[in-house]
Enzyme design. Structure first.
Site, PDB file in Angstrom:
ATOM      1  N   TRP A   2      -7.813 -36.007  -4.609  1.00  0.00           N
ATOM      2  CA  TRP A   2      -8.601 -36.781  -5.572  1.00  0.00           C
ATOM      3  C   TRP A   2      -7.717 -37.214  -6.735  1.00  0.00           C
ATOM      4  CZ3 TRP A   2      -9.798 -36.453 -10.714  1.00  0.00           C
ATOM      5  CH2 TRP A   2     -10.891 -37.202 -11.163  1.00  0.00           C
ATOM      6  N   ASP A  20     -12.522 -28.341  -1.082  1.00  0.00           N
ATOM      7  CA  ASP A  20     -11.213 -28.881  -0.744  1.00  0.00           C
ATOM      8  C   ASP A  20     -11.114 -30.344  -1.185  1.00  0.00           C
ATOM      9  OD1 ASP A  20      -8.679 -28.931   0.269  1.00  0.00           O
ATOM     10  OD2 ASP A  20      -9.272 -29.001   2.375  1.00  0.00           O
ATOM     11  N   GLU A  22      -3.658 -16.993   0.367  1.00  0.00           N
ATOM     12  CA  GLU A  22      -2.527 -17.858   0.699  1.00  0.00           C
ATOM     13  C   GLU A  22      -2.171 -18.827  -0.431  1.00  0.00           C
ATOM     14  OE1 GLU A  22      -3.963 -15.847   3.927  1.00  0.00           O
ATOM     15  OE2 GLU A  22      -5.163 -17.395   2.929  1.00  0.00           O
ATOM     16  N   ASN A  23      -3.092 -19.019  -1.370  1.00  0.00           N
ATOM     17  CA  ASN A  23      -2.854 -19.991  -2.441  1.00  0.00           C
ATOM     18  C   ASN A  23      -1.765 -19.554  -3.425  1.00  0.00           C
ATOM     19  OD1 ASN A  23      -6.329 -21.097  -2.711  1.00  0.00           O
ATOM     20  ND2 ASN A  23      -4.630 -21.933  -1.525  1.00  0.00           N
ATOM     21  N   SER A  66      -7.604 -18.617  -2.375  1.00  0.00           N
ATOM     22  CA  SER A  66      -7.340 -17.769  -1.211  1.00  0.00           C
ATOM     23  C   SER A  66      -6.108 -16.915  -1.423  1.00  0.00           C
ATOM     24  CB  SER A  66      -7.160 -18.635   0.044  1.00  0.00           C
ATOM     25  OG  SER A  66      -5.884 -19.244   0.045  1.00  0.00           O
TER      26      SER A  66
END
Length: 264
Positions: A43, A38, A85-86, A83
């Site tokens: 970043w 994550d 959900e991504n 995931s």
């Protein structure tokens, strides 16, 4: 968290990495380490770069952590790559993420083969784009005979979906008269999960300061040690990984029992 080690240029940290590696290898090593990678987006944002730049940098971290995990002697490294959900993310970002397995594996597959690493995947494989499936399947096929560390990508994976599919399979067995009600136990459930052939994780690491599981290996992590670090995934280097293993080695795992002093 274990005290932070000073990180300088790679050429200056290599001797330190070597020393620290020997230190952790002399103690109990977790057989299976799972990582929720994550912080790629944050970043990039800190550097005024697009989110995809963070994902690309994170890919380089996958290589570094795979190498050091293999050097440590970890048997299975599971990386939460994408995931279920991504899919809610912007299409441009999803398209880039779907290209990363091909880029990573086309670049580093020879190195993985040389290191005797076996590539595997858990998740819903069928709905991935063809170019993503082809890249993953090629890596799986070309490393199938390797018997070193397993690099297991959780790709289009969601633990709740996995558990639903597991329950459906068990219900099917019951409907067909192949099992009785009393046959349903932890072993049967474990044997019908996507990770049936793998040991349960000993250690879960999540980077970027978030403190949640995000629908990741909810059954398998029942007795894993958890470690949450503020380091963003692209900045998570070999020394970070070694520190996490040292932290794991300092813990007293009791699995619901008591230690020698009688402490719960």
């Amino acid at each position: 968290m274990l005290g932070k080690l000073i990180r300088k240029k790679n050429v200056e940290t290599e001797p330190l990495i070597s020393v620290e590696l020997e230190s952790v290898k002399s103690k109990h090593i977790p057989a299976h380490v799972a990582i929720i990678m994550d912080g790629n987006g944050r970043w990039a944002k800190k550097r005024n770069l697009p989110r995809i730049a963070g994902h690309h940098e994170g890919m380089k971290t996958v290589r570094k952590i795979t190498r050091v995990a293999n050097d440590i002697g970890i048997k299975v490294l599971t990386l939460y790559a994408f995931s279920t959900e991504n899919w809610k993310r912007p299409k441009l970002e999803i398209d880039f993420l779907m290209k990363l397995p091909g880029e990573f594996l086309s670049t580093y597959l020879p190195e993985l083969i040389e290191q005797n690493v076996r590539v595997e995947m858990i998740g819903n494989f069928d709905v991935l784009p063809e170019h993503t499936k082809n890249a993953i399947q090629r890596a799986i096929d070309e490393t199938a005979e390797n018997d070193g560390m397993t690099l297991n990508f959780a790709m289009n994976y969601g633990s709740r979906l996995e558990l639903i599919q597991c329950m459906q399979e068990i219900a099917k067995l019951a409907t067909e008269g192949k099992i009785e009600l009393e046959d349903i136990d932890e072993t049967l459930i474990g044997n019908n999960l996507m990770t049936a052939h793998l040991p349960e994780p000993d250690l879960l690491i999540r980077t970027s300061g978030e403190v949640r599981l995000s629908n990741f290996m909810l059954w398998q992590l029942a007795y894993a040690e958890f470690s949450f670090t503020d380091v963003l995934w692209p900045d998570f280097d070999e020394l970070c990984m070694i520190n996490e293993i040292k932290e794991f080695q300092s813990r007293n795992r009791r699995f619901g029992s008591v230690n020698e002093e009688g402490d719960a």
